[in-house]
Design a protein around this motif. Structure first.
Motif, PDB file in Angstrom:
ATOM      1  N   SER A  99       3.486 -65.620 -19.244  1.00  0.00           N
ATOM      2  CA  SER A  99       4.295 -66.821 -18.352  1.00  0.00           C
ATOM      3  C   SER A  99       5.052 -66.343 -17.304  1.00  0.00           C
ATOM      4  N   GLN A 100       5.359 -64.984 -17.055  1.00  0.00           N
ATOM      5  CA  GLN A 100       5.993 -64.750 -15.828  1.00  0.00           C
ATOM      6  C   GLN A 100       5.568 -62.946 -15.604  1.00  0.00           C
ATOM      7  N   THR A 101       5.758 -62.774 -14.185  1.00  0.00           N
ATOM      8  CA  THR A 101       5.508 -61.540 -13.736  1.00  0.00           C
ATOM      9  C   THR A 101       6.401 -60.510 -14.041  1.00  0.00           C
ATOM     10  N   LEU A 102       6.314 -59.474 -14.736  1.00  0.00           N
ATOM     11  CA  LEU A 102       7.218 -58.303 -14.909  1.00  0.00           C
ATOM     12  C   LEU A 102       7.334 -57.496 -13.669  1.00  0.00           C
ATOM     13  N   PHE A 103       5.997 -57.341 -13.052  1.00  0.00           N
ATOM     14  CA  PHE A 103       5.746 -56.028 -12.010  1.00  0.00           C
ATOM     15  C   PHE A 103       4.489 -56.310 -11.424  1.00  0.00           C
ATOM     16  N   SER A 104       4.399 -56.336 -10.121  1.00  0.00           N
ATOM     17  CA  SER A 104       3.245 -56.360  -9.419  1.00  0.00           C
ATOM     18  C   SER A 104       2.891 -55.608  -8.245  1.00  0.00           C
ATOM     19  N   THR A 105       1.771 -55.391  -7.997  1.00  0.00           N
ATOM     20  CA  THR A 105       1.482 -54.394  -6.830  1.00  0.00           C
ATOM     21  C   THR A 105       0.744 -55.057  -5.850  1.00  0.00           C
ATOM     22  N   VAL A 116       7.717 -49.227  -7.776  1.00  0.00           N
ATOM     23  CA  VAL A 116       7.955 -48.413  -8.976  1.00  0.00           C
ATOM     24  C   VAL A 116       9.198 -47.838  -9.069  1.00  0.00           C
ATOM     25  N   LEU A 117       9.804 -47.280  -8.096  1.00  0.00           N
ATOM     26  CA  LEU A 117      10.975 -46.640  -7.859  1.00  0.00           C
ATOM     27  C   LEU A 117      12.166 -47.901  -8.204  1.00  0.00           C
ATOM     28  N   TRP A 118      11.885 -48.734  -7.743  1.00  0.00           N
ATOM     29  CA  TRP A 118      12.970 -49.784  -7.588  1.00  0.00           C
ATOM     30  C   TRP A 118      13.190 -50.457  -9.206  1.00  0.00           C
ATOM     31  N   ARG A 119      11.966 -50.530  -9.781  1.00  0.00           N
ATOM     32  CA  ARG A 119      11.858 -51.001 -11.277  1.00  0.00           C
ATOM     33  C   ARG A 119      12.365 -50.057 -12.440  1.00  0.00           C
ATOM     34  N   TYR A 120      11.670 -48.723 -12.176  1.00  0.00           N
ATOM     35  CA  TYR A 120      11.665 -47.838 -13.124  1.00  0.00           C
ATOM     36  C   TYR A 120      12.715 -46.369 -12.748  1.00  0.00           C
ATOM     37  N   GLY A 181      14.018 -39.089 -23.034  1.00  0.00           N
ATOM     38  CA  GLY A 181      14.768 -39.497 -21.880  1.00  0.00           C
ATOM     39  C   GLY A 181      14.310 -40.756 -21.413  1.00  0.00           C
ATOM     40  N   PHE A 182      13.403 -41.420 -21.400  1.00  0.00           N
ATOM     41  CA  PHE A 182      12.819 -42.612 -20.930  1.00  0.00           C
ATOM     42  C   PHE A 182      13.628 -43.874 -21.172  1.00  0.00           C
ATOM     43  N   SER A 183      13.509 -44.563 -20.269  1.00  0.00           N
ATOM     44  CA  SER A 183      14.428 -45.930 -20.675  1.00  0.00           C
ATOM     45  C   SER A 183      13.693 -46.897 -21.465  1.00  0.00           C
ATOM     46  N   LYS A 184      14.464 -47.956 -21.978  1.00  0.00           N
ATOM     47  CA  LYS A 184      13.644 -48.831 -22.759  1.00  0.00           C
ATOM     48  C   LYS A 184      12.584 -49.665 -21.757  1.00  0.00           C
ATOM     49  N   ARG A 185      13.165 -49.924 -20.609  1.00  0.00           N
ATOM     50  CA  ARG A 185      12.159 -50.865 -19.827  1.00  0.00           C
ATOM     51  C   ARG A 185      10.890 -49.932 -19.482  1.00  0.00           C
ATOM     52  N   PHE A 186      11.108 -48.638 -19.111  1.00  0.00           N
ATOM     53  CA  PHE A 186      10.063 -47.888 -18.900  1.00  0.00           C
ATOM     54  C   PHE A 186       8.750 -47.817 -20.145  1.00  0.00           C
ATOM     55  N   ILE A 187       9.284 -47.555 -21.454  1.00  0.00           N
ATOM     56  CA  ILE A 187       8.814 -47.543 -22.594  1.00  0.00           C
ATOM     57  C   ILE A 187       8.116 -49.042 -22.829  1.00  0.00           C
ATOM     58  N   ASP A 188       8.963 -50.099 -22.889  1.00  0.00           N
ATOM     59  CA  ASP A 188       8.310 -51.402 -22.992  1.00  0.00           C
ATOM     60  C   ASP A 188       7.273 -51.970 -22.228  1.00  0.00           C
ATOM     61  N   GLU A 189       7.483 -51.221 -21.188  1.00  0.00           N
ATOM     62  CA  GLU A 189       6.275 -51.711 -19.963  1.00  0.00           C
ATOM     63  C   GLU A 189       5.200 -50.613 -19.892  1.00  0.00           C
ATOM     64  N   ILE A 190       5.457 -49.554 -19.246  1.00  0.00           N
ATOM     65  CA  ILE A 190       4.668 -48.476 -18.697  1.00  0.00           C
ATOM     66  C   ILE A 190       3.937 -47.935 -19.912  1.00  0.00           C
ATOM     67  N   GLY A 191       4.840 -47.391 -20.944  1.00  0.00           N
ATOM     68  CA  GLY A 191       4.386 -46.761 -22.333  1.00  0.00           C
ATOM     69  C   GLY A 191       3.426 -47.908 -22.852  1.00  0.00           C
ATOM     70  N   GLN A 192       3.887 -48.895 -22.980  1.00  0.00           N
ATOM     71  CA  GLN A 192       3.167 -50.093 -23.989  1.00  0.00           C
ATOM     72  C   GLN A 192       1.824 -50.351 -23.234  1.00  0.00           C
ATOM     73  N   LEU A 193       2.108 -50.731 -22.033  1.00  0.00           N
ATOM     74  CA  LEU A 193       0.601 -50.908 -20.983  1.00  0.00           C
ATOM     75  C   LEU A 193      -0.402 -49.824 -21.548  1.00  0.00           C
ATOM     76  N   ALA A 194       0.175 -48.670 -21.377  1.00  0.00           N
ATOM     77  CA  ALA A 194      -0.928 -47.669 -21.469  1.00  0.00           C
ATOM     78  C   ALA A 194      -1.715 -47.559 -22.723  1.00  0.00           C
ATOM     79  N   THR A 195      -0.800 -47.599 -23.910  1.00  0.00           N
ATOM     80  CA  THR A 195      -1.294 -47.337 -25.158  1.00  0.00           C
ATOM     81  C   THR A 195      -2.041 -48.705 -25.412  1.00  0.00           C
ATOM     82  N   LEU A 196      -1.600 -49.923 -25.033  1.00  0.00           N
ATOM     83  CA  LEU A 196      -2.419 -51.234 -25.405  1.00  0.00           C
ATOM     84  C   LEU A 196      -3.859 -51.186 -24.574  1.00  0.00           C
ATOM     85  N   VAL A 197      -3.982 -50.570 -23.293  1.00  0.00           N
ATOM     86  CA  VAL A 197      -5.103 -50.652 -22.652  1.00  0.00           C
ATOM     87  C   VAL A 197      -6.211 -49.567 -23.334  1.00  0.00           C
ATOM     88  N   ASN A 198      -5.667 -48.444 -23.619  1.00  0.00           N
ATOM     89  CA  ASN A 198      -6.432 -47.240 -24.027  1.00  0.00           C
ATOM     90  C   ASN A 198      -6.733 -47.198 -25.306  1.00  0.00           C
TER      91      ASN A 198
END
Ligand SMILES: CC(C)=CCC/C(C)=C/CC/C(C)=C/CSC[C@H](N)C(=O)O
Length: 475
Positions: A99-105, A116-120, A181-198
């Motif tokens: 429904s909406q963009t969290l992050f885009s390259t 990436v620096l700006w978001r994470y 020490g990783f933030s909730k946003r990092f875990i919910d987005e980068i961590g989640q993306l990595a494990t869901l895709v792989n």
């Protein structure tokens, strides 16, 4: 010396990367002292396979290899196969549920690093540094194996590389990242993306070791074999078959059981394998000194396969994750992400981070031969845990502008949990299990590491010296 009578007869059940690399390493250590028979009922390559769409081949199974995966590199180099780097900067959109963009390259003028620096924030930097250290620990395995170090079980493998790897199998990936020490946003987005895709699992259900491997796959230089990754097992087998005492049987192995010989002078093998050739109903039995199981044993196949230690497997509920690779042609629905026509044209992939959605990611595919998009039409692959409906496809593509080409369901990798139960590598004195190691994390390299370990275990058990690595096996 090819006239030497083999001292030991080994059957390998399964001609995927695990089975074929076991044959490779057995020949490497034991040469003419071993006779090998490889059994396979399906295609060579197991979960490494391609699909042909309008004359172009695309990866339909295990698709990526890490730049520091030295055994896969060694195999490709020895076979003269070309390695093609997976392009790094293909534009993608990350969204929760579409429904909406969290992050885009997709930005043309702002470099991805700044985005990436700006978001994470600093998490992005720390990740690189921290993963780099973890990777240095992982690649110790090559020195250890070159120097003859064997691990007797999966836990020992993890412990010897990094104590933290073994701890990682006992906790959720979310908790692990949080504690590091990783933030909730990092875990919910980068961590989640990595494990869901792989591995098609969320940070909340997967344990942290496959989580780490997923992050390794998400943030590094990756490659694949020109022509398809399945060429590695296929061509290794072709070469092995030219050697003395290597045979291939296209047959379905029905059972493997120990033979208890009463007469000590009876020189027959220790384990009996029964199989049915693919084009026959007749069951044959052959005795071997050792058997290597090179396919995943899980709750849906263990009881088809008579194994005296099934209890050991039944007490743990080893499950595989079923995944669909859906190949489609079509045009993505970019309106949802407010993209211009030009941005939509450049968009390569959409990653969804909400694990209750029926799909994980959609990505435009590159052909395995050219590493480029098809010139005729855009071909997309969507990963989904279940079969998708046309309503699901309509959420991703523009109206009815899509066509399903093929939906390939497969048991792609284990379903991970925490604490992770790890199956035995040596089921009994004469039966070994290569795929035990994929219950740490499933990927081609870990299979090849497991294969070398089993070849070393067997070599030692037979009383032969383990030669130091001298780089290449002679074919
Ligand atoms: C655990 C650490 C620190 C390093 C692991 C190194 C390693 C084995 C990297 C491999 C990463 C990779 C390419 C994973 C693929 S995951 C399965 C995937 N969906 C596939 O296509 O095979």
């Amino acid at each position: 010396n090819h006239d030497v009578t083999p001292k030991t007869h080994v059957a390998i059940v399964g001609a995927g990367i695990g089975g074929i690399s076991t044959a490779y390493w057995l020949k490497y250590y034991l040469n003419d002292s071993v006779a090998i028979t490889i059994y396979e009922s399906n295609q060579i390559g197991g979960r490494l396979k391609t699909i042909n769409i309008n004359g172009d081949e695309y990866e339909a199974g295990g698709s990526i290899i890490h730049e520091k995966n030295l055994y896969m590199k060694r195999f490709a180099d020895e076979l003269g196969l070309e390695k093609l780097n997976v392009p790094k900067a293909l534009p993608y959109v990350m969204t929760n549920d579409g429904s909406q963009t969290l992050f885009s390259t997709l930005h043309r003028y702002i470099p991805n690093l700044f985005l990436v620096l700006w978001r994470y924030g600093l998490d992005a930097f720390r990740l690189n540094f921290w993963l780099g250290r973890k990777l240095s620990n992982f690649i110790r395995i090559y020195d250890y194996q070159d120097n003859g170090r064997i691990f007797n079980n999966v836990e020992e493998f993890l412990q010897m590389l990094d104590e933290d790897f073994s701890k990682a199998t006992r906790t959720s990936f979310r908790k692990y990242l949080f504690e590091h020490g990783f933030s909730k946003r990092f875990i919910d987005e980068i961590g989640q993306l990595a494990t869901l895709v792989n591995y098609d699992q969320s940070v909340d259900t997967i344990n942290a070791f496959p989580g780490l491997v997923s992050l390794m796959a998400a943030g590094s230089t990756l490659w694949h074999v020109k022509g398809g990754n399945h060429l590695v097992p296929k061509q290794l087998l072709e070469r092995l078959l030219k050697q003395s005492n290597v045979q291939y049987v296209n047959g379905y192995v029905k059972s493997v059981e120990e033979v208890h010989r009463i007469d000590i002078n009876d020189q027959g093998g220790n384990v009996r394998l029964s199989y049915k050739p693919v084009n026959s109903e007749l069951v044959h039995s052959v005795d071997y000194d050792h058997i290597v199981l090179a396919f995943p044993l899980h709750r849906d196949n263990i009881n088809d396969f008579v194994l005296q230690s099934t209890d050991l497997f039944n007490q743990y509920d080893y499950r595989m994750q079923s995944t669909h690779s859906n190949f489609l042609s079509g045009k993505l629905n970019c309106q949802k992400y407010n993209l211009t026509n030009d941005e939509c044209q450049r968009l390569n992939a959409i990653f969804y981070t909400k694990s209750s959605l029926p799909y994980r990611a959609v990505a435009e595919q590159l052909t395995v031969n050219t590493n480029k998009k098809s010139t005729n039409q855009s071909i997309y692959k969507i990963f989904s845990p279940e079969k998708l409906s046309s309503e699901d496809y309509k959420q991703i593509f523009d109206n009815d502008k899509f066509q399903l080409i093929q939906d390939i369901p497969w048991l792609a990798y284990p379903k991970y949990e925490y604490p992770q139960k790890l199956p035995p590598i040596q089921i009994n004195k004469n039966i070994f299990y290569v795929n035990a190691m994929e219950w740490s994390a499933s990927c081609m390299e870990i299979e090849a590491i497991s294969a070398r370990n089993i070849a070393m275990m067997l070599t030692k058990q037979l009383g032969f010296e383990l030669k130091r690595s001298d780089k290449h096996i002679e074919f």
